[in-house]
Scaffold this active site. Structure first.
Site, mmCIF file in Angstrom:
data_model
loop_
_atom_site.group_PDB
_atom_site.id
_atom_site.type_symbol
_atom_site.label_atom_id
_atom_site.label_comp_id
_atom_site.label_asym_id
_atom_site.label_seq_id
_atom_site.Cartn_x
_atom_site.Cartn_y
_atom_site.Cartn_z
ATOM 1 N N CYS A 272 0.785 -1.237 0.000
ATOM 2 C CA CYS A 272 0.000 0.000 0.000
ATOM 3 C C CYS A 272 0.822 1.296 0.000
ATOM 4 O O CYS A 272 0.463 2.244 -0.722
ATOM 5 C CB CYS A 272 -1.022 0.001 1.143
ATOM 6 S SG CYS A 272 -0.456 -0.654 2.700
ATOM 7 N N ARG A 301 6.817 -11.319 5.216
ATOM 8 C CA ARG A 301 6.451 -11.066 6.608
ATOM 9 C C ARG A 301 7.022 -12.164 7.491
ATOM 10 O O ARG A 301 7.051 -13.337 7.103
ATOM 11 C CB ARG A 301 4.926 -11.015 6.758
ATOM 12 C CG ARG A 301 4.285 -9.907 5.930
ATOM 13 C CD ARG A 301 2.783 -9.899 6.038
ATOM 14 N NE ARG A 301 2.200 -8.975 5.083
ATOM 15 C CZ ARG A 301 0.898 -8.863 4.850
ATOM 16 N NH1 ARG A 301 0.038 -9.620 5.522
ATOM 17 N NH2 ARG A 301 0.442 -7.999 3.953
ATOM 18 N N GLN A 319 0.339 -11.057 -3.097
ATOM 19 C CA GLN A 319 -1.063 -10.649 -2.936
ATOM 20 C C GLN A 319 -1.632 -10.176 -4.266
ATOM 21 O O GLN A 319 -0.940 -9.502 -5.027
ATOM 22 C CB GLN A 319 -1.169 -9.516 -1.921
ATOM 23 C CG GLN A 319 -0.830 -9.889 -0.502
ATOM 24 C CD GLN A 319 -0.992 -8.703 0.422
ATOM 25 O OE1 GLN A 319 -0.357 -7.667 0.242
ATOM 26 N NE2 GLN A 319 -1.857 -8.839 1.408
ATOM 27 N N ASP A 321 -3.249 -7.643 -4.870
ATOM 28 C CA ASP A 321 -3.519 -6.444 -4.081
ATOM 29 C C ASP A 321 -4.096 -5.342 -4.951
ATOM 30 O O ASP A 321 -3.741 -5.216 -6.128
ATOM 31 C CB ASP A 321 -2.209 -5.961 -3.458
ATOM 32 C CG ASP A 321 -2.380 -5.452 -2.049
ATOM 33 O OD1 ASP A 321 -3.539 -5.335 -1.601
ATOM 34 O OD2 ASP A 321 -1.363 -5.176 -1.388
ATOM 35 N N HIS A 323 -5.607 -1.036 -4.467
ATOM 36 C CA HIS A 323 -5.953 0.095 -3.610
ATOM 37 C C HIS A 323 -6.752 1.102 -4.428
ATOM 38 O O HIS A 323 -6.358 1.461 -5.539
ATOM 39 C CB HIS A 323 -4.685 0.727 -3.036
ATOM 40 C CG HIS A 323 -3.938 -0.227 -2.143
ATOM 41 N ND1 HIS A 323 -2.921 -1.036 -2.611
ATOM 42 C CD2 HIS A 323 -4.102 -0.536 -0.831
ATOM 43 C CE1 HIS A 323 -2.478 -1.782 -1.624
ATOM 44 N NE2 HIS A 323 -3.176 -1.507 -0.541
ATOM 45 N N LYS A 407 -12.488 -3.574 8.456
ATOM 46 C CA LYS A 407 -12.436 -4.374 7.246
ATOM 47 C C LYS A 407 -13.577 -5.379 7.204
ATOM 48 O O LYS A 407 -14.180 -5.715 8.227
ATOM 49 C CB LYS A 407 -11.102 -5.118 7.148
ATOM 50 C CG LYS A 407 -10.836 -6.081 8.300
ATOM 51 C CD LYS A 407 -9.520 -6.828 8.124
ATOM 52 C CE LYS A 407 -9.279 -7.782 9.292
ATOM 53 N NZ LYS A 407 -8.107 -8.652 9.074
ATOM 54 N N HIS A 452 -8.447 -0.728 0.630
ATOM 55 C CA HIS A 452 -7.556 -1.850 0.310
ATOM 56 C C HIS A 452 -8.439 -3.068 0.003
ATOM 57 O O HIS A 452 -9.417 -3.300 0.707
ATOM 58 C CB HIS A 452 -6.677 -2.239 1.500
ATOM 59 C CG HIS A 452 -5.879 -1.133 2.092
ATOM 60 N ND1 HIS A 452 -4.505 -1.171 2.179
ATOM 61 C CD2 HIS A 452 -6.249 0.045 2.662
ATOM 62 C CE1 HIS A 452 -4.066 -0.084 2.777
ATOM 63 N NE2 HIS A 452 -5.104 0.664 3.074
#
Length: 583
Positions: A272, A301, A319, A321, A323, A407, A452
């Site tokens: 992000c 991670r 991911q 991912d 945004h 979320k 997100h």
């Protein structure tokens, strides 16, 4: 029986198991033994290494204790009395737990000769316990700390009635057959090894093809929905994550920074902040919004080694991912579209049932979250409004929000009734504030809202889930090898190569098996590798330019023309059908 009563029964069952273990294996020290979903566990420091055979012996002893109807007796002690009590019993782990308790009354539960530091409650006596089964043995570090002793953990099941227990045992037996950690290597999809490191995945050619198909599909789906594809590096200055708040709120899950030219760089745990910087690269107008940035971004991670689990819990993953930067007025519609996107994915992959969770801030622990209370309330209300106006059932989980905003998590139910966390949609008003994001509106400059979202969750996790959902039998459009072409003798090799070439030209993924092995062996191996179709070529097929199509259930369809087979397979793959179209 209410759930709280069932949890009490499960916790009591853990005590009975521990009592049985201490009787059978004198000198065993107790760790902790809570009730958990579907049952209970207990951690033991025992000089004897437990075996699967021991579980049967422990169960027999438990049944003796249950038959004796021994009361669960609660004793109240001062902290000093409790220390003296457990010191006499040599329970060093209980003494450590005692040190962390405040001064005051301590409760100890006695079950015959067995004693445990415990708040309770428990059932009246051991005779109230039934419908249980001990199932597995695992290692567990004391307090989850890899530097502390490794204890032995015994897991057990406990249910309201025998039918529930038997149904769950049957489900677990089926789950063991579908376990992606077993099927992945067997199907040559992926591997994990110590030379590379735990939690880091090597995708083999077949796994790489499966991943490519998934990535190509999700990219196209994003583009059709107005997303722009972006790319970001794997490292950045630590300063970027200090601004975003990850260095403060998420540091336990981040790898240590590295030094480059006297500056600290961080291997990225999140995509992000990079997307925020792309947004900031130009002055944005309200007419530009919403801006939707999508990236298959690989992040890293730190996960404790004991938490790693095949493809489902890893240290490096990609991911899907995205945004979304939008105005406050646009945010609910964007969240709704994200939810609809998730539903489309579930339908495509054959997930028919799902559960929705709304994760919110915990007002009792404001230190775990950043931002103003009024912003959190507005964000939570916006997500709640989307769910309620679209008549989507959900449960609320206080304290489970991301540090930067609430979320929506969506869990899907697989083919054998298990729930898996996949899609997440997160509301973020903090990163726009931290990075001073703006857009130009007619009335002046304003702050955008950031959403997100990840639909698969991560590519690795999604692959693990669908391996188990399909039990390795992927639908044709996903199968790394869509057809195995097998020959009876060397005489059929030229035609087999011609078949393979025409199938590849049509965009299909065939594989030749022209080894000088018996036909039955080659067919059996194709089945074991979960190949959707085996195309058998003998003397007759080579002469007539036909194929015998063998289905996964063993049925043979003889005399099929090559062009017809290719057309049927193309139709099945292109439509992403979940069933085969050959009849």
């Amino acid at each position: 029986m209410e759930n709280t009563e069932l949890q009490t029964k499960r916790h009591s069952c853990a005590h009975v198991m521990a009592a049985a273990v201490q009787q059978l294996f004198p000198g065993t020290k107790l760790g902790i033994g809570p009730a958990v979903e579907n049952g209970f566990y207990y951690d033991f420091d025992c000089p004897h290494a437990f075996t699967p055979e021991d579980l049967k012996t422990i169960e027999t002893k438990m049944k003796e204790l249950i038959k004796a109807r021994i009361p669960f007796e609660c004793k109240h002690m001062s902290k000093a009395e409790a220390k003296e009590f457990f010191t006499r019993r040599g329970e060093t782990y209980k003494l450590e737990l005692l040190e962390e308790l405040p001064e005051g009354e301590i409760t100890v539960y006695l079950t015959g000769d067995y004693a445990d530091l415990c708040r309770g409650p428990h059932v009246e006596h051991t005779g109230k316990i039934n419908n249980f089964k001990l199932v597995t043995i695992a290692g567990a570090y004391w307090r989850g700390d890899e530097k502390r002793p490794m204890l032995q953990r015994i897991y057990g099941l406990c249910f309201n009635d025998k039918d529930e227990l038997n149904a769950y045992v049957k489900q677990q037996e089926e789950a063991a057959k579908r376990d992606h950690r077993k099927l992945g290597p067997e199907l040559d999809l992926f591997s994990i090894n110590d030379h590379v490191g735990p939690g880091l995945i090597l995708m083999h050619p077949k796994g790489g093809m499966l991943r490519k198909v998934l990535e190509d599909w999700i990219k196209e789906e994003n583009i059709q929905r107005g997303y722009d594809m972006v790319y970001s590096p794997h490292i950045a200055r630590l300063h970027l994550f200090e601004i975003s708040g990850h260095a403060g709120f998420y540091s336990d899950s981040m790898f240590h920074p590295m030094e480059v030219d006297g500056d600290k760089y961080q291997i990225k745990p999140m995509n992000c902040p990079f997307h925020v910087e792309i947004y900031k690269s130009n002055l944005r107008s309200y007419r530009d919004l919403p801006l939707r940035y999508s990236e298959l971004g690989t992040v890293y991670r730190y996960e404790r080694s004991g938490a790693l689990h095949g493809l489902l819990r890893v240290r490096g993953f990609t991911q899907d991912d995205a945004h979304i930067f939008c105005t406050p007025e646009q945010v609910e519609d964007e969240v709704k579209q994200c939810f609809e996107f998730a539903m489309h994915i579930f339908k495509t992959f054959g997930f028919e049932k799902y559960a929705v969770e709304l994760s919110t801030r915990d007002p009792q622990h404001p230190e775990h979250f950043t931002g103003k209370v009024e912003d959190w309330e507005r964000a939570e209300n916006a997500l709640r409004h989307v769910l309620e106006t679209n008549h989507i059932p959900y449960t609320t989980h206080a304290g489970e929000a991301a540090f930067y905003g609430p979320k929506i998590d969506i869990k899907v139910m697989d083919a054998i009734g298990r729930l898996w966390q996949l899609s997440t949609i997160q509301f973020d008003f903090n990163l726009p504030e931290r990075f001073d994001l703006e857009f130009v509106a007619p009335e002046g400059r304003k702050r955008p809202i950031m959403v997100h979202r990840a639909m698969f969750g991560s590519i690795e996790r999604f692959i693990g889930v669908i391996i188990e959902h399909y039990a390795g039998w992927f639908p044709l459009w996903l199968a790394p090898v869509q057809a195995k072409i097998v020959t009876l003798t060397d005489d059929q090799i030229p035609y087999a190569k011609e078949v393979a070439a025409q199938m590849r030209a049509a965009g299909l993924r065939p594989q030749l098996d022209i080894r000088p092995e018996k036909l039955g062996l080659k067919i059996r191996e194709a089945h074991m590798q979960r190949v959707p179709y085996t195309l058998v070529i003998g003397a007759k097929e080579a002469q007539e330019k036909t194929l015998t199509v063998r289905l996964r259930d063993g049925k043979n369809i003889n005399g099929q023309g090559l062009s017809d087979v290719i057309a049927k397979m193309k139709e099945e793959a292109d439509s992403r059908s979940l069933v085969n179209l050959f009849k």
